[in-house]
Enzyme design. Structure first.
Site, PDB file in Angstrom:
ATOM      1  CD  GLU A  21      -5.739  39.963 -44.804  1.00 10.99           C
ATOM      2  OE1 GLU A  21      -5.945  40.937 -44.054  1.00 10.99           O
ATOM      3  OE2 GLU A  21      -6.305  38.869 -44.689  1.00 10.99           O
ATOM      4  CE  LYS A  82     -13.275  42.635 -42.487  1.00 15.58           C
ATOM      5  NZ  LYS A  82     -14.042  41.552 -41.827  1.00 15.58           N
ATOM      6  CB  VAL A 102      -9.358  39.104 -49.494  1.00 21.18           C
ATOM      7  CG1 VAL A 102      -9.102  38.491 -50.866  1.00 21.18           C
ATOM      8  CG2 VAL A 102      -8.749  38.222 -48.403  1.00 21.18           C
ATOM      9  CG  ASP A 134     -23.551  38.537 -45.364  1.00 23.57           C
ATOM     10  OD1 ASP A 134     -22.673  39.123 -46.031  1.00 23.57           O
ATOM     11  OD2 ASP A 134     -23.523  38.456 -44.121  1.00 23.57           O
ATOM     12  CB  SER A 136     -16.910  37.991 -48.996  1.00 21.66           C
ATOM     13  OG  SER A 136     -15.723  38.748 -49.107  1.00 21.66           O
ATOM     14  CB  ALA A 137     -16.693  42.895 -51.651  1.00 19.79           C
ATOM     15  CG  ASP A 138     -12.800  38.838 -49.906  1.00 22.31           C
ATOM     16  OD1 ASP A 138     -12.767  40.082 -49.797  1.00 22.31           O
ATOM     17  OD2 ASP A 138     -12.464  38.065 -48.994  1.00 22.31           O
ATOM     18  CE  LYS A 155     -11.216  34.045 -41.201  1.00 21.67           C
ATOM     19  NZ  LYS A 155     -10.849  34.677 -42.489  1.00 21.67           N
TER      20      LYS A 155
END
EC number: 4.2.1.70
Length: 300
Positions: A21, A82, A102, A134, A136-138, A155
Site C-alpha cells: 500500500e 488518501k 488497505v 465509525d 474502516s472500509a478495510d 493499531k
C-alpha cells in the site's frame, strides 16, 4: 490499470508478487525519510525472491507497481490524497493522485491477480463506534476480496475486540504467525487470543491453496505478524501516550478518517520518534514475511 512491466511479467509467469500500500508513504511516515523507507520496503520484498508492487493512483490512473520516478513523485510531491475503495472512481474521473489504503490496495491487487499483500496495520472498528458507526472500509472490503494481508494486527487506537468480532462476522480468517495472541501494532500482544496459527511461510501458503480447493477464497485472510520484542514500544509509554492522544483528539473534535493520522502524529511527538522506528521495523518485517509466503505459494 497500468501494471508495471516487471510485475506483469512475474504474474504472467506465475512468479511471486507482493502488493504494497502507499498510504504509509504519504501519510504514515515523515518526510524526507518516507522515500528512503519506501525503497527499503520494496527491497525487503525483493530479498525473498518476490517482486514488489507498490500500488497508487497517479494522474487518475491506478498503478500496480511503481518505477523509481513515480515512487519519488508520490513521496515528495504532496499531491496524493488518501484513497479508499469508494474514492477510486472519483479520483480517476478527476485525474488526481492518490495513496491507497488497505481497502483500495486489496481491491486493486486482487483485480490485477495479486494474492499476497503486506502492510503495517489493518484498519478496524474505532472506539465509540456504538455512537459513531465509525468502522474502516478495510473490514468489509476484505470480506469480498481474495487476498492475504500480512500485518501487525490493528493499531491500539482502535477497539481491537470489536474489530476481531467484525472480522469473524464478515468471514475473514485471522491467523497468527508463530503466535496465538493478536498483535496491536506497536505491541506484540493486544490481550486477545487467535484461534489459529502457522509456523512457516509454507504453512500459510498451504492455507491459501486449501481455500481455493474448498471455495472459500472469495474472502480475505489476515496473517497477523507481531512486532519483534526488540522493536516494541515500552508498554507504559505506549499506554500513557495513547490515553493523552485519545483525549486530545476528542478535545479537538477529530473524527473519521482524520483520527488515525492525528494519533500517529501524537505518538510520534509523544514518544520522541520511537513510534516511527517501531512502525518501520514492523513494516519491513511484514514485507519480508509476505515475500516468503508469496514465494512459497507460487512454488505450488
Amino acid at each position: 490499470m497500468r501494471i508495471h512491466p516487471e510485475v506483469a511479467d512475474a504474474l504472467a509467469a506465475g512468479r511471486a508478487v507482493v502488493a504494497l500500500e502507499s498510504t504509509i508513504i504519504t501519510h504514515g511516515l515523515p518526510r524526507p525519510e518516507n522515500l528512503r523507507i519506501a525503497r527499503e520496503i520494496e527491497h525487503a520484498v525483493r530479498s525473498t525472491g518476490a517482486v514488489p508492487a507498490t500500488i497508487a493512483i497517479l494522474g487518475g490512473e491506478p498503478h500496480i507497481g511503481l518505477d523509481d520516478g513515480s515512487l519519488h513523485h508520490l513521496a515528495t510531491a504532496g499531491t496524493a490524497v488518501k484513497v479508499s475503495v469508494r474514492d477510486i472512481a472519483m479520483l480517476a474521473a478527476t485525474g488526481g493522485d492518490g495513496a491507497t489504503t488497505v481497502a483500495s490496495t486489496a481491491h486493486l491487487a486482487a483485480a490485477a491477480g495479486i494474492t499476497v499483500f503486506a502492510t503495517g496495520g489493518l484498519g478496524g472498528v474505532h472506539r465509540g463506534a456504538r455512537e459513531s458507526w465509525d468502522e474502516s472500509a478495510d473490514l468489509t472490503t476484505l470480506s469480498r476480496t481474495p487476498v492475504l494481508v500480512v500485518c501487525s494486527g490493528v493499531k491500539s487506537i482502535l477497539d481491537i475486540g470489536a474489530t476481531l468480532e467484525r472480522l469473524e462476522t464478515l468471514g475473514v480468517g485471522v491467523i497468527g504467525y508463530r503466535t496465538d495472541r493478536f498483535p496491536a501494532f506497536y505491541l506484540a500482544d493486544s490481550g486477545h487470543r487467535i484461534d489459529w496459527q502457522v509456523r512457516t511461510p509454507a504453512q500459510a501458503a498451504a492455507v491459501l491453496r486449501a481455500r481455493t480447493r474448498l471455495g472459500t477464497d472469495r474472502y480475505g485472510l489476515v496473517l497477523a505478524n507481531p512486532i519483534a520484542a526488540a522493536d516494541e514500544l515500552d508498554r507504559a509509554l505506549h499506554d500513557r501516550v495513547l490515553t493523552d492522544g485519545l483525549a486530545a483528539a476528542e478535545a479537538a473534535g477529530v473524527r473519521g478518517k482524520d483520527v488515525t493520522p492525528f494519533l500517529l502524529d501524537h505518538f510520534h511527538r509523544g514518544t520522541r520518534g520511537a513510534s516511527v522506528v517501531a512502525n518501520i521495523a514492523l513494516v519491513l518485517a511484514n514485507a519480508r514475511l509476505a515475500g516468503e509466503v508469496a514465494v512459497a505459494y507460487a512454488a505450488g
